[in-house]
Design a protein around this motif. Structure first.
Motif, PDB file in Angstrom:
ATOM      1  N   ILE A 101       0.833  -1.202   0.000  1.00 26.71           N
ATOM      2  CA  ILE A 101       0.000   0.000   0.000  1.00 26.71           C
ATOM      3  C   ILE A 101       0.866   1.249   0.000  1.00 26.71           C
ATOM      4  CG2 ILE A 101      -1.731   1.313   1.271  1.00 26.71           C
ATOM      5  CD1 ILE A 101      -2.859  -1.312   2.301  1.00 26.71           C
ATOM      6  N   GLU A 102       1.923   1.247   0.786  1.00 28.96           N
ATOM      7  CA  GLU A 102       2.788   2.417   0.862  1.00 28.96           C
ATOM      8  C   GLU A 102       3.472   2.701  -0.472  1.00 28.96           C
ATOM      9  OE1 GLU A 102       5.456   2.253   4.169  1.00 28.96           O
ATOM     10  OE2 GLU A 102       3.875   1.687   5.576  1.00 28.96           O
ATOM     11  N   GLU A 103       3.786   1.644  -1.217  1.00 28.54           N
ATOM     12  CA  GLU A 103       4.387   1.833  -2.536  1.00 28.54           C
ATOM     13  C   GLU A 103       3.366   2.338  -3.556  1.00 28.54           C
ATOM     14  OE1 GLU A 103       6.685  -0.724  -6.050  1.00 28.54           O
ATOM     15  OE2 GLU A 103       6.317  -1.639  -4.092  1.00 28.54           O
ATOM     16  N   ASN A 104       2.128   1.865  -3.434  1.00 26.97           N
ATOM     17  CA  ASN A 104       1.105   2.218  -4.422  1.00 26.97           C
ATOM     18  C   ASN A 104       0.471   3.578  -4.195  1.00 26.97           C
ATOM     19  OD1 ASN A 104       1.498  -0.197  -5.745  1.00 26.97           O
ATOM     20  ND2 ASN A 104      -0.257  -1.234  -4.804  1.00 26.97           N
ATOM     21  N   ILE A 105       0.387   4.017  -2.940  1.00 30.31           N
ATOM     22  CA  ILE A 105      -0.289   5.280  -2.630  1.00 30.31           C
ATOM     23  C   ILE A 105       0.727   6.312  -2.174  1.00 30.31           C
ATOM     24  CG2 ILE A 105      -2.032   6.410  -1.207  1.00 30.31           C
ATOM     25  CD1 ILE A 105      -3.518   3.842  -1.023  1.00 30.31           C
ATOM     26  N   PRO A 106       0.873   7.419  -2.890  1.00 29.34           N
ATOM     27  CA  PRO A 106       1.820   8.467  -2.489  1.00 29.34           C
ATOM     28  C   PRO A 106       1.510   8.978  -1.082  1.00 29.34           C
ATOM     29  CG  PRO A 106       1.014   8.854  -4.721  1.00 29.34           C
ATOM     30  CD  PRO A 106       0.173   7.748  -4.149  1.00 29.34           C
ATOM     31  N   LYS A 258     -11.361  -0.947  13.366  1.00 23.63           N
ATOM     32  CA  LYS A 258     -10.599  -1.152  14.606  1.00 23.63           C
ATOM     33  C   LYS A 258     -10.680  -2.585  15.106  1.00 23.63           C
ATOM     34  CE  LYS A 258      -9.953   0.791  19.228  1.00 23.63           C
ATOM     35  NZ  LYS A 258     -10.360   1.873  20.162  1.00 23.63           N
ATOM     36  N   TYR A 259     -11.859  -3.191  15.042  1.00 27.43           N
ATOM     37  CA  TYR A 259     -12.035  -4.550  15.572  1.00 27.43           C
ATOM     38  C   TYR A 259     -12.236  -5.565  14.457  1.00 27.43           C
ATOM     39  CZ  TYR A 259     -12.690  -1.919  19.901  1.00 27.43           C
ATOM     40  OH  TYR A 259     -12.511  -1.072  20.966  1.00 27.43           O
ATOM     41  N   ALA A 260     -11.601  -5.339  13.316  1.00 28.29           N
ATOM     42  CA  ALA A 260     -11.761  -6.221  12.159  1.00 28.29           C
ATOM     43  C   ALA A 260     -11.519  -7.679  12.535  1.00 28.29           C
ATOM     44  CB  ALA A 260     -10.803  -5.804  11.057  1.00 28.29           C
ATOM     45  N   PRO A 261     -12.511  -8.559  12.335  1.00 28.95           N
ATOM     46  CA  PRO A 261     -12.340  -9.973  12.686  1.00 28.95           C
ATOM     47  C   PRO A 261     -11.354 -10.694  11.771  1.00 28.95           C
ATOM     48  CG  PRO A 261     -14.681  -9.391  12.549  1.00 28.95           C
ATOM     49  CD  PRO A 261     -13.898  -8.267  11.932  1.00 28.95           C
ATOM     50  N   GLN A 262     -11.209 -10.221  10.535  1.00 26.63           N
ATOM     51  CA  GLN A 262     -10.368 -10.894   9.540  1.00 26.63           C
ATOM     52  C   GLN A 262      -9.261  -9.942   9.078  1.00 26.63           C
ATOM     53  OE1 GLN A 262     -11.081 -14.060   8.935  1.00 26.63           O
ATOM     54  NE2 GLN A 262     -13.003 -14.033  10.081  1.00 26.63           N
ATOM     55  N   LYS A 263      -8.402  -9.535   9.976  1.00 23.95           N
ATOM     56  CA  LYS A 263      -7.450  -8.471   9.660  1.00 23.95           C
ATOM     57  C   LYS A 263      -6.493  -8.829   8.537  1.00 23.95           C
ATOM     58  CE  LYS A 263      -7.461  -5.674  13.838  1.00 23.95           C
ATOM     59  NZ  LYS A 263      -6.655  -5.014  14.884  1.00 23.95           N
ATOM     60  N   ASP A 264      -5.978 -10.055   8.538  1.00 18.98           N
ATOM     61  CA  ASP A 264      -4.998 -10.427   7.512  1.00 18.98           C
ATOM     62  C   ASP A 264      -5.589 -10.315   6.109  1.00 18.98           C
ATOM     63  OD1 ASP A 264      -3.108 -10.876   9.436  1.00 18.98           O
ATOM     64  OD2 ASP A 264      -3.326 -13.060   9.445  1.00 18.98           O
ATOM     65  N   ASN A 265      -6.751 -10.909   5.922  1.00 23.45           N
ATOM     66  CA  ASN A 265      -7.382 -10.838   4.604  1.00 23.45           C
ATOM     67  C   ASN A 265      -7.929  -9.449   4.305  1.00 23.45           C
ATOM     68  OD1 ASN A 265      -6.757 -13.419   3.878  1.00 23.45           O
ATOM     69  ND2 ASN A 265      -8.751 -14.288   4.371  1.00 23.45           N
ATOM     70  N   ALA A 266      -8.282  -8.699   5.356  1.00 23.67           N
ATOM     71  CA  ALA A 266      -8.725  -7.320   5.150  1.00 23.67           C
ATOM     72  C   ALA A 266      -7.591  -6.497   4.547  1.00 23.67           C
ATOM     73  CB  ALA A 266      -9.183  -6.710   6.472  1.00 23.67           C
ATOM     74  N   VAL A 267      -6.380  -6.696   5.050  1.00 22.20           N
ATOM     75  CA  VAL A 267      -5.234  -5.975   4.497  1.00 22.20           C
ATOM     76  C   VAL A 267      -4.979  -6.416   3.059  1.00 22.20           C
ATOM     77  CG1 VAL A 267      -2.746  -5.596   4.696  1.00 22.20           C
ATOM     78  CG2 VAL A 267      -4.183  -5.537   6.744  1.00 22.20           C
ATOM     79  N   LYS A 268      -5.160  -7.706   2.767  1.00 21.35           N
ATOM     80  CA  LYS A 268      -5.015  -8.182   1.388  1.00 21.35           C
ATOM     81  C   LYS A 268      -6.014  -7.486   0.457  1.00 21.35           C
ATOM     82  CE  LYS A 268      -1.743 -11.250   1.914  1.00 21.35           C
ATOM     83  NZ  LYS A 268      -0.406 -11.041   1.278  1.00 21.35           N
ATOM     84  N   LEU A 269      -7.235  -7.301   0.947  1.00 23.62           N
ATOM     85  CA  LEU A 269      -8.227  -6.587   0.149  1.00 23.62           C
ATOM     86  C   LEU A 269      -7.791  -5.146  -0.067  1.00 23.62           C
ATOM     87  CD1 LEU A 269     -10.926  -6.137  -1.258  1.00 23.62           C
ATOM     88  CD2 LEU A 269     -11.980  -5.824   0.999  1.00 23.62           C
TER      89      LEU A 269
END
Length: 335
Positions: A101-106, A258-269
């Motif tokens: 994300i950091e690479e893709n978004i200035p 904040k309380y995302a149950p599926q954080k790993d896949n949420a970040v993938k999304l």
């Protein structure tokens, strides 16, 4: 596709790159279904991760706060910057550590804390009547000049799009000058602020005003709408402040709940939403400017020409958000 408890839920299956097997993701979205569903379907196609979506025009921050630790929300998609700031101010988001994300978004288009990220950009343009005004080289400051007396149309000053514009004016010119500017713009209005951005273009077509303030992507959407194409054809789209600081940019965006149950896949999304595939779909479907630098806008949007964007970091708008609301109240802009 089913409607359940006012939430639109859908899921598809398939497998691609490495994503942790888990329950379906839940996305809370202020963005409309026609734009988001195809992008999320593509994510599911590539990853095998199903996505449930809750669509709403407002109230999602309140809903997440009410649900607390039991909230099913993994990712929140917003239609404008103010919605992102609302989530942050209510402590409803988590920071995300993602080199992708950091690479893709200035850096200009994400928070320093990486707790929200822009996904698309739109310009706050000034539209001018082809018949009465012609194409113009204009600064936002010019809207307060006497030459536009009784000639301006705009939606409510309290709408997030206009609040963000006022916040940018404060960031550049300070509160005192911005208040004087707002008073001048109000004095130049052709009618009481009302309607949405498209309504302002219609008002120009109908001769109620000569110039209007509106977001760039609405121009593209009107051009693609057979019932509204004539509205867009009646105006020129003008990018303000091209000889100095550049045109004001607002953004749509995303945040990890904040309380995302599926954080790993949420970040993938979230990473997928910054990819060339998703960014290209945003550009083609909703006529917005991709936030990823190497993704081109749609051919229609590109036909409007290049423009200089304000280099002000988007997160700086948050610092002046409350001051902008206060000034709009003080000048009674909508009355």
């Amino acid at each position: 596709m089913k409607l359940l408890n006012n939430a639109v839920l859908f899921g598809l299956a398939g497998m691609a790159f490495s994503v942790t097997a888990a329950e379906p993701l839940t996305v809370y979205s202020y963005r409309q279904a026609f734009l988001i569903e195809p992008i999320l379907e593509k994510f599911t196609e590539q990853t095998g991760v199903d996505v449930n979506v809750v669509f709403a025009k407002d109230g999602l921050a309140e809903r997440i706060a009410r649900e607390g630790r039991l909230s099913p929300a993994d990712v929140v998609l917003t239609s404008d910057f103010s919605r992102l700031i609302e989530l942050v101010e209510k402590d409803l988001v988590s920071t995300v550590s993602s080199p992708v994300i950091e690479e893709n978004i200035p850096a200009q288009y994400r928070s320093p804390q990486n707790d929200w990220f822009a996904l698309t950009m739109r310009v706050r343009n000034v539209y001018s009547s082809k018949e009465r005004t012609g194409k113009i080289d204009i600064n936002y400051q010019d809207l307060a000049s006497d030459k536009f007396k009784g000639k301006i149309c705009t939606r409510s000053g309290k709408h997030p799009y206009n609040v963000a514009l006022v916040a940018s004016m404060i960031a550049h010119d300070g509160e005192a000058k911005t208040k004087t500017w707002l008073e001048g713009v109000k004095a130049n209005l052709a009618r009481k602020p009302q309607g949405n951005d498209r309504d302002q273009v219609l008002a120009v077509k109908e001769g109620l005003c000569d110039v209007a303030i509106g977001n760039s992507y609405y121009f593209g959407n009107m051009m693609m709408d057979k019932n509204q194409k004539s509205w867009a054809e009646a105006v020129y789209i003008n990018f303000p402040n091209q000889q100095n600081r550049g045109a004001h940019i607002n953004v749509s965006g995303m945040a990890l709940a904040k309380y995302a149950p599926q954080k790993d896949n949420a970040v993938k999304l979230m990473e997928f939403l910054t990819s060339n595939v998703a960014q290209g779909m945003y550009a083609e479907v909703n006529m917005e400017y991709p936030v990823k630098a190497d993704v081109a806008p749609s051919k229609l949007v590109a036909s409007w020409g290049d423009f200089k964007a304000d280099s002000l970091p988007i997160y700086k708008l948050a610092e002046h958000h409350q001051a902008a609301v206060k000034l709009l109240d003080e000048v009674k802009f909508d009355l």
